[in-house]
Motif scaffolding. Structure first.
Motif, PDB file in Angstrom:
ATOM      1  N   GLU A  12       0.823  -1.212   0.000  1.00  0.00           N
ATOM      2  CA  GLU A  12       0.000   0.000   0.000  1.00  0.00           C
ATOM      3  C   GLU A  12       0.856   1.260   0.000  1.00  0.00           C
ATOM      4  N   LYS A  13       2.059   1.165   0.585  1.00  0.00           N
ATOM      5  CA  LYS A  13       2.999   2.294   0.590  1.00  0.00           C
ATOM      6  C   LYS A  13       3.892   2.291  -0.646  1.00  0.00           C
ATOM      7  N   LYS A  14       3.592   1.365  -1.584  1.00  0.00           N
ATOM      8  CA  LYS A  14       4.376   1.228  -2.825  1.00  0.00           C
ATOM      9  C   LYS A  14       5.841   0.885  -2.523  1.00  0.00           C
ATOM     10  N   ILE A  15       6.025   0.104  -1.486  1.00  0.00           N
ATOM     11  CA  ILE A  15       7.344  -0.424  -1.136  1.00  0.00           C
ATOM     12  C   ILE A  15       7.450  -1.825  -1.724  1.00  0.00           C
ATOM     13  N   ASN A  16       8.514  -2.088  -2.465  1.00  0.00           N
ATOM     14  CA  ASN A  16       8.641  -3.413  -3.087  1.00  0.00           C
ATOM     15  C   ASN A  16       9.816  -4.225  -2.566  1.00  0.00           C
ATOM     16  N   LEU A  17      10.498  -3.712  -1.538  1.00  0.00           N
ATOM     17  CA  LEU A  17      11.610  -4.450  -0.941  1.00  0.00           C
ATOM     18  C   LEU A  17      11.670  -4.148   0.548  1.00  0.00           C
ATOM     19  N   ILE A  18      11.545  -5.190   1.360  1.00  0.00           N
ATOM     20  CA  ILE A  18      11.692  -5.049   2.807  1.00  0.00           C
ATOM     21  C   ILE A  18      12.620  -6.151   3.296  1.00  0.00           C
ATOM     22  N   ARG A  34       6.650 -16.374   2.668  1.00  0.00           N
ATOM     23  CA  ARG A  34       5.557 -17.137   2.072  1.00  0.00           C
ATOM     24  C   ARG A  34       4.330 -16.269   1.852  1.00  0.00           C
ATOM     25  N   ALA A  35       4.081 -15.343   2.793  1.00  0.00           N
ATOM     26  CA  ALA A  35       2.933 -14.437   2.646  1.00  0.00           C
ATOM     27  C   ALA A  35       3.104 -13.507   1.451  1.00  0.00           C
ATOM     28  N   ALA A  36       4.349 -13.247   1.066  1.00  0.00           N
ATOM     29  CA  ALA A  36       4.627 -12.330  -0.037  1.00  0.00           C
ATOM     30  C   ALA A  36       4.708 -13.028  -1.393  1.00  0.00           C
ATOM     31  N   ARG A  37       4.558 -14.344  -1.425  1.00  0.00           N
ATOM     32  CA  ARG A  37       4.601 -15.055  -2.702  1.00  0.00           C
ATOM     33  C   ARG A  37       3.511 -14.534  -3.637  1.00  0.00           C
ATOM     34  N   ASP A  38       3.849 -14.479  -4.905  1.00  0.00           N
ATOM     35  CA  ASP A  38       2.900 -14.031  -5.934  1.00  0.00           C
ATOM     36  C   ASP A  38       2.512 -12.568  -5.768  1.00  0.00           C
ATOM     37  N   THR A  39       3.348 -11.791  -5.079  1.00  0.00           N
ATOM     38  CA  THR A  39       3.166 -10.346  -5.003  1.00  0.00           C
ATOM     39  C   THR A  39       4.416  -9.680  -5.558  1.00  0.00           C
ATOM     40  N   GLU A  40       4.392  -8.372  -5.628  1.00  0.00           N
ATOM     41  CA  GLU A  40       5.539  -7.610  -6.117  1.00  0.00           C
ATOM     42  C   GLU A  40       6.526  -7.280  -5.002  1.00  0.00           C
ATOM     43  N   LEU A  41       6.310  -7.817  -3.811  1.00  0.00           N
ATOM     44  CA  LEU A  41       7.168  -7.513  -2.668  1.00  0.00           C
ATOM     45  C   LEU A  41       8.256  -8.573  -2.509  1.00  0.00           C
TER      46      LEU A  41
END
Length: 226
Positions: A12-18, A34-41
């Motif tokens: 939502e904050k347009k952050i793609n790397l944490i 695992r929660a971030a799979r299939d997302t742009e994060l």
């Protein structure tokens, strides 16, 4: 924090790397990945280690196996003291949905009996990057704890707290001059995604982050505060 909510808040904050850098532990990294799979994060594995000098430092890696190797070392040098949940709070390990798996039995807020230099060497040998965290903070910051930035440890960067403007950092703390500075970490709640370090890189790897910190090969780093 619940893994899918961490992912949603970042996107939502347009952050793609944490990076997940819990205190002296890596147990919840896999759940967020695992929660971030299939997302742009992209979720980098890591740890916030508290060294013998009571300095907090971010340890970031490319792979979970590298982070777990650091965990094996930390486990050997973390005091064998049981957590008291009534006093220190719970230390939960969860799955990718946020469901409870187990508790971390050892108290994780203690210092690990490793010097900052030894911890840096371990992270470098594992292929990671070692960045002292919130160096200007009174509690567990590098400058407060040591009074200086050690010259015998070639640090890739330093993190300053989001309450200090980058333009003011070297004025207030001349010791920071000449070091790449990052900002926007230390997020303990979903409402604390308040700023970010913007890396211009080809891919989300430790080597690319190091190039950006050095400003080499067209990579770059700048601070963005909404």
């Amino acid at each position: 924090m619940i893994p899918p909510l961490i992912v949603r808040a970042a996107l939502e904050k347009k952050i793609n790397l944490i990076a997940i850098t819990d205190h002296n532990v890596t147990a919840n990294i896999a759940a967020v990945q695992r929660a971030a799979r299939d997302t742009e994060l992209t979720v980098l594995p890591g740890m916030e280690i508290q060294t013998r000098e009571e300095v907090h430092s971010l340890c970031l890696f490319d792979t979970l196996e590298q982070a777990q190797a650091l965990q094996n070392l930390v486990d050997r040098y973390l005091p064998n003291m049981a957590n008291n949940p009534d006093f220190f709070g719970e230390q939960f390990v969860v799955d990718e949905t946020g469901d409870f798996l187990r508790r971390e039995p050892r108290l994780l807020i203690n210092s690990v009996d490793l010097s900052l230099k030894v911890a840096w060497e371990a992270v470098e040998c594992l292929g990671g990057v070692f960045i002292p965290a919130h160096v200007n903070r009174k509690g567990f910051g590098l400058i407060t704890s040591l009074g200086l930035v050690p010259t015998d440890v070639p640090l890739a960067a330093l993190e300053i707290s989001r309450h200090l403007a980058v333009t003011e950092a070297v004025k207030v703390y001349p010791q920071l001059r000449g070091y790449p500075l990052i900002q926007g970490g230390d997020v303990h709640g979903l409402d604390e995604f308040l700023g970010s370090s913007v890396f211009r890189i080809e891919k989300p790897t430790i080597e690319e982050l190091k190039l950006a910190m050095r400003g080499e090969k067209g990579r770059s780093l700048q601070i963005s505060i909404p």
